[in-house]
Design a protein around this motif. Structure first.
Motif, short mmCIF file in Angstrom:
data_model
loop_
_atom_site.label_atom_id
_atom_site.label_comp_id
_atom_site.label_asym_id
_atom_site.label_seq_id
_atom_site.Cartn_x
_atom_site.Cartn_y
_atom_site.Cartn_z
N ARG A 265 0.88 -1.22 -0.10
CA ARG A 265 0.01 -0.08 0.06
C ARG A 265 0.97 1.43 -0.12
O ARG A 265 0.84 2.17 -0.74
CB ARG A 265 -0.93 0.06 1.27
CG ARG A 265 -2.10 1.00 1.07
CD ARG A 265 -2.74 0.96 2.39
NE ARG A 265 -1.55 1.61 3.53
CZ ARG A 265 -1.68 2.99 3.54
NH1 ARG A 265 -2.07 3.89 2.59
NH2 ARG A 265 -0.75 3.46 4.33
N LYS A 266 1.80 1.06 0.86
CA LYS A 266 2.89 2.47 0.81
C LYS A 266 3.39 2.65 -0.45
O LYS A 266 3.74 3.75 -0.89
CB LYS A 266 3.80 1.96 2.02
CG LYS A 266 3.52 2.46 3.39
CD LYS A 266 4.49 3.56 3.77
CE LYS A 266 3.85 4.11 5.09
NZ LYS A 266 4.10 3.35 6.38
N GLU A 269 1.06 4.08 -2.89
CA GLU A 269 0.66 5.48 -2.49
C GLU A 269 0.57 6.65 -3.50
O GLU A 269 -0.50 7.35 -3.92
CB GLU A 269 1.37 5.85 -1.11
CG GLU A 269 0.37 6.26 0.21
CD GLU A 269 0.91 6.35 1.10
OE1 GLU A 269 0.56 5.95 2.20
OE2 GLU A 269 2.31 6.97 1.15
N ASP A 270 1.68 6.86 -4.03
CA ASP A 270 1.83 8.10 -4.74
C ASP A 270 1.51 7.88 -6.27
O ASP A 270 1.75 8.69 -7.18
CB ASP A 270 3.34 8.69 -4.57
CG ASP A 270 3.58 9.12 -3.39
OD1 ASP A 270 2.67 9.43 -2.62
OD2 ASP A 270 4.80 8.88 -2.97
N GLN A 339 -7.00 10.33 -4.72
CA GLN A 339 -5.54 10.85 -4.73
C GLN A 339 -5.22 11.89 -3.58
O GLN A 339 -5.98 12.80 -3.47
CB GLN A 339 -5.47 11.46 -5.89
CG GLN A 339 -5.14 10.43 -6.91
CD GLN A 339 -5.42 10.79 -8.40
OE1 GLN A 339 -4.81 11.81 -8.75
NE2 GLN A 339 -6.07 10.07 -9.11
N ARG A 340 -4.20 11.82 -3.03
CA ARG A 340 -3.65 12.83 -1.79
C ARG A 340 -2.80 13.60 -2.47
O ARG A 340 -2.22 13.65 -3.77
CB ARG A 340 -2.72 12.11 -0.94
CG ARG A 340 -3.56 11.71 0.22
CD ARG A 340 -3.02 10.38 0.91
NE ARG A 340 -3.46 9.17 -0.02
CZ ARG A 340 -3.80 7.95 0.43
NH1 ARG A 340 -3.60 7.75 1.62
NH2 ARG A 340 -4.16 7.08 -0.59
#
Ligand SMILES: Nc1ncnc2c1ncn2[C@@H]1O[C@H](COP(=O)(O)OP(=O)(O)O)[C@@H](O)[C@H]1O
Ligand SMILES: [Mg+2]
Lengths: 340, 662
Positions: A265-266, A269-270, A339-340
């Protein structure tokens, strides 16, 4: 990807441990001992209990940080490393038990490999490097010259065949490495970070070139990279490795949608998920929807405009003329907006 | 050892770190006490020197072993058989190069043809300058009338160097393949590299017949070790990806070796070839001592009869040949293959070979009509040897020259050398051994100190203690003087890049000279005297000292010297506080090499007349006393190895502490 036929490479509970007495150590190894604990015992677990299959014609990309065991795993597939435990079968034969003669025969007829820093022989010309595997299996001079010229043309190095490696740029050298690995017309093609040593611009160009080649040749490929974007561009399936173990092995869509572990997941993430996730994986089978169908191979990103402007709550999805079901708008929007 | 251990190793303090200096101090104190006791007459005689009765007859034991190996195991029969084959090859090269009357009865090849071919080879390797050097060397040799003796030397060299190459390469490959074998031969190689060359000569004579065959064998054995080491180094350095690429290309083991490993290790292997050639040349010249005719023998003879002009000319020839061979083989190392455009005709691809061949044939034919191109006799030659002899003699007889050299000699002898020697001889045997142990403990470690002590004890047991001490005295005296002279030169030279490079080039060139040549200036200046011995060792040992000091000083990182500048250090402070401490490990390597060179040279200097081990060794050459010869040789080797162990350990420890890389 044809899951029905037998896998080309089938790897079951493979272990590769480096150290003084790996086999003896593996026997005493208790279940679930971590990478760090093994290291504290004075051993390095290059590959830790890996099971996966590679199917005919698919491109499996192995991903992971540097030192995660990618190169080691691939070298086990071709028995450049002897595995410490488990079995690896190539087209149904257990390669661990092959006598040297047959192993050499297997490599001469079925396998090609491309290396990160090219691994070219410095004293041989491009032509001689490319013809090297043919020479080793005793092909006569004219036949191997013709074949070598063919692959040199294929990788776009025509006119450079009399050059020595040091007279070529990095990208050109890797083309020689690719040509060499293709000279024997292998069924299985291993590429260990083939583009990592190249400049970003050249890397992009080589990736396109590589996709073109793959389209033409349709080989079974194991491709290593530590670059997620590269993996997403190329992969049918991605295996993510950490400390020698495979954390998850799945299609790019599934990896970003359903990461199996926190680590994965990490890792994802991006990533711009809208570019990775395709309509076909968002379909709810059995459900139906009205109106114009969308193609299963379209990414959420491709559909973005429609998702916002189209008033429907669900869309029918078809791929290659077959109706797959309906994709709920909410699911696609989740992907688009998450989305971050 | 686990990876975690390895990581923590450099920072961990060495075990017993605290009491090692103390142990050194104790050894040192005991040695002083023993010496004082000796001076006050309190020391019992058996503590001063080992009584004769306690000395085991090593030489006799060895003789028994040699006799057994020679006769009972049939080694002699075997080597005599080898001798025949070798003799045949040497006859062929002898016939071709200087016309020895043996099969194939073709020679001698005209000098002009060889010189022309070599010049073309030089051009191919390194352009006009190399062509000039290579062709010029051979032209000079012919013009001064030394062609025949030079070719006598060459006829052995062209056989010995390839043999040493092939044997060294094979042993190197074996050692690389089988680590057990490598571990077994490493210590043997270390001994071989410190063994005085006289110890190579006698067995060669006994097993391989006096003359060129023995000369060739001794030369081959002498040149093998560096070839082995370079081969191992090169093979170990082949990149793992190239190896894997080879395996994935379906190479069998033999194909791997032939097509992947050896070509990829080309550079190191060729550096090995360069070393083989240079060592062979140095050794071939020295085989003069067992009656091998050639440049060395003639030089020996002229020097012996003090005909300095002619000796000088031969010295020039030897040096020229050495430099030419060295530069050409180094150019070969650096030469990278160039591609030809497609469709280049074959004669163009091989044009240098063709030009060389045509030049050879052209001069061969011309020489049939023009005798001068075929052979230059001593009378037709341009040699000025006789005239230079005269000039030198008059020069050396000039009042002020004799006053200077004579005065220097008397001063050094009476005030420095003889007192130093007598002092060393007066130290009781156990005290000297303890001093060596203390030296080892202080600089290196327990293991090195113990080994050095053991080695020197063996020397004491050999019964040649006094001779060994005199050898040690010559070495130490020369190295101390070399340090006094070499260090200032090196420090001055290192002050700017240009002079540093010039001096380094000079040192590199000087290191290619066969050691024998270093006797010449010594004899010229000081005649056949003991000062000449020290002087020849001195020049020989100064070269590596200067070289490594400059290299050490030059590799001090610029940030550090800049930091010193910013801290307001004066030039002298910077030198003493920053540069020299950082350069010290490298300088120590040079110092070590100076000692090794000195041990080598001191044996050769026996020719001038010494009273040390070298003299005894040279004496054994006349007989068949293999046991004594070995004992003497091993004594020299053990002393040299002791220094080597201690200094090299210190240098590598120091480098690690300073973070300069292993
Ligand atoms: N021949 C070897 N001996 C000991 N350890 C090794 C060897 N080869 C690889 N390793 C170790 O195995 C681990 C995985 O290495 P590798 O497969 O090269 O990683 P990656 O290709 O993912 O960067 C690393 O910790 C590495 O140090
Ligand atoms: Mg890798």
């Amino acid at each position: 990807m044809s899951t029905g036929t037998a896998p080309v490479i089938s790897c079951k509970n493979a272990w590769k441990i480096f150290g003084a007495d790996p086999k003896g150590y593996l026997k005493t190894l208790s279940e679930g001992r971590s990478f760090e604990e093994i290291r504290a015992d004075g051993y390095i677990a290059g590959v830790r209990d890996v099971s996966l299959d590679v199917h005919k014609g698919e491109m499996l990309v192995i991903m992971g940080l540097s030192g995660s065991g990618k190169s080691t795993l691939v070298r086990c597939f071709s028995r450049l490393h002897e595995i410490t435990g488990g079995t690896i079968e190539v087209e149904g034969t257990d390669i661990g038990s092959l006598p040297e003669r047959e192993l050499i025969e297997l490599r001469r007829s079925k396998m090609g490999m491309v290396f990160q820093s090219f691994g070219l022989l410095p004293h041989r010309t491009v032509l001689e490097n490319v013809a090297f595997p043919l020479e080793m299996r005793g092909q006569d001079k004219h036949a191997r010259r013709d074949r070598a010229m063919e692959v040199i043309k294929l990788v776009g190095l025509e006119g450079r065949e009399e050059y020595f490696p040091r007279e070529l740029s990095g990208g050109q050298q890797q083309r020689v490495g690719i040509a060499r690995s293709l000279a024997i017309e292998p069924d299985i093609w291993f590429l260990d970070e083939p583009f990592s040593a190249l400049d970003p611009l050249i890397r992009r160009e080589m990736q396109d070139e590589f996709l073109r080649l793959q389209e033409m040749l349709g080989k079974t490929i194991v491709f290593i990279t530590h670059d997620f974007d590269e993996a997403l561009r190329l992969a049918d399936r991605i295996a993510i490795m950490k400390d020698g173990a495979v954390e998850q092995c799945d299609t790019p869509d599934q990896i970003v949608l359903n990461p199996a572990t926190e680590y994965v997941r990490k890792f994802t993430e991006d990533i711009d998920k809208a570019r990775v996730v395709h309509a076909r994986v968002l379909v709810e089978a059995g459900a139906t929807a009205e109106g114009l169908a969308i193609d299963g191979a379209a990414s959420v990103h491709d559909m973005a405009k429609m998702l916002i402007t189209d008033p429907r709550d669900a869309f029918p999805v078809t791929e290659n003329g077959v109706a797959l079901g309906a994709m709920p708008k909410a699911k696609a929007l989740d992907v688009l907006l998450d989305q971050r | 050892m686990s990876a975690a251990d390895q990581q923590s190793l450099p920072s961990a303090p060495p075990a017993f770190g605290i009491d090692r200096p103390k142990a050194a101090l104790i050894c040192f104190a005991v040695a002083i006490a023993l010496t004082i006791a000796q001076y006050t007459g309190l020391l019992p005689a058996f503590l001063h020197r080992l009584p004769e009765s306690l000395i085991p007859p090593f030489a006799d034991w060895l003789d028994v072993i040699f006799e057994f190996v020679k006769e009972d195991l049939g080694l002699l029969a075997f080597t005599r058989f080898l001798t025949e084959g070798l003799e045949w090859v040497l006859d062929v090269t002898g016939n071709l190069l200087f016309g020895r009357r043996r099969w194939p009865y073709l020679g001698p090849i005209p000098w002009s043809a060889i010189a022309a071919a070599v010049a073309v080879l030089g051009y191919w390797l390194g352009g006009w300058r190399m062509a000039l050097l290579a062709g010029g060397t051979f032209l000079w040799t012919a013009l001064v009338g030394q062609w025949e003796i030079a070719m006598q030397t060459m006829s052995v060299l062209v056989v010995a160097a390839p043999m040493a190459f092939v044997i060294g390469l094979s042993l190197g490959i074996t050692a690389w393949k089988y680590p057990a074998f490598e571990n077994a031969i490493k210590p043997i190689l270390a001994v071989l590299q410190t063994l005085p060359f006289f110890t190579y000569l006698l067995p060669a004579v006994i097993f391989f017949k006096v003359g060129p065959t023995a000369g060739a064998v001794a030369t081959v054995v002498y040149a093998i070790p560096p070839m082995i080491l370079m081969t191992i180094l090169g093979l170990q350095k082949v990149s793992p990806e190239v190896v894997e690429a080879g395996k994935m290309s379906g190479c069998t083991r033999l194909q791997m070796l032939r097509h992947v490993y050896i070509p990829s290790a080309r550079t190191e292997i060729l550096v090995g070839v360069n070393q083989v050639i240079m060592l062979c040349l140095a050794m071939v010249v020295l085989t003069a001592f067992i009656g091998m005719p050639g440049l060395g023998a003639t030089l020996l003879q002229f020097m012996g009869s003090f005909r300095l002009g002619r000796s000088f000319e031969i010295g020039v020839t030897i040096v020229l040949i050495a430099v030419a061979l060295d530069r050409m083989s180094k150019a070969w190392v650096a030469k990278q293959p160039e591609h030809f455009e497609k469709g280049t005709p074959w004669w163009q691809q091989h044009r240098y070979a063709l030009i060389g061949l045509s030049a050879f044939v052209l001069f061969y034919v011309l020489a049939q009509f023009i005798p001068y191109l075929n052979e230059i006799g001593r009378r037709q030659s341009l040699s000025m040897g006789r005239e230079i002899d005269g000039v030198m003699r008059t020069f050396l007889a000039l009042d002020w020259v004799t006053a200077i050299t004579g005065g220097l000699r008397a001063f050094l002898n009476n005030n420095v050398f003889i007192p130093f020697r007598n002092f060393l001889l007066s130290i009781p045997t156990p005290a000297l051994i303890l001093l060596i142990v203390a030296f080892g403990l202080w600089l290196a470690g327990r293991k090195q100190a113990m080994l050095a002590g053991l080695f020197f004890s063996l020397v004491a047991l050999s019964g040649w203690w006094d001779r060994a001490v005199i050898t040690l005295y010559s070495v130490l005296a020369a190295v101390i003087l070399a340090t006094l002279i070499g260090l200032p030169i090196a420090i001055l030279a290192a002050r700017n890049e240009k002079s540093a490079r010039r001096v380094l080039l000079a040192c590199d060139t000087a290191q290619t000279f066969p050691s024998f040549v270093y006797l010449l200036p010594a004899i010229m200046l000081f005649g056949i005297t003991d000062i000449a011995v020290i002087f020849s060792i001195l020049i020989f040992a100064t070269v590596p000292l200067v070289r490594y000091t400059i290299e050490g000083l030059r590799t001090v990182p610029p940030e550090i010297t800049e930091a010193a500048d910013m801290a307001g250090a004066t030039r002298l402070q910077k030198l003493l506080k920053v540069q020299i401490p950082l350069a010290f490990p490298t300088m120590a390597v040079g110092f070590n090499q100076a000692i090794m060179f000195a041990f080598f040279m001191v044996i050769i200097a026996a020719f001038i007349g010494t009273q040390d081990l070298g003299q005894e060794l040279q004496r054994t050459l006349a007989g068949t006393n293999l046991g004594t010869n070995f004992v003497l040789g091993i004594c020299v080797s053990l002393m040299a190895l002791s220094f080597d162990l201690i200094i090299m350990k210190w240098a590598s420890d120091r480098k690690r502490v300073l973070g300069l890389g292993g």
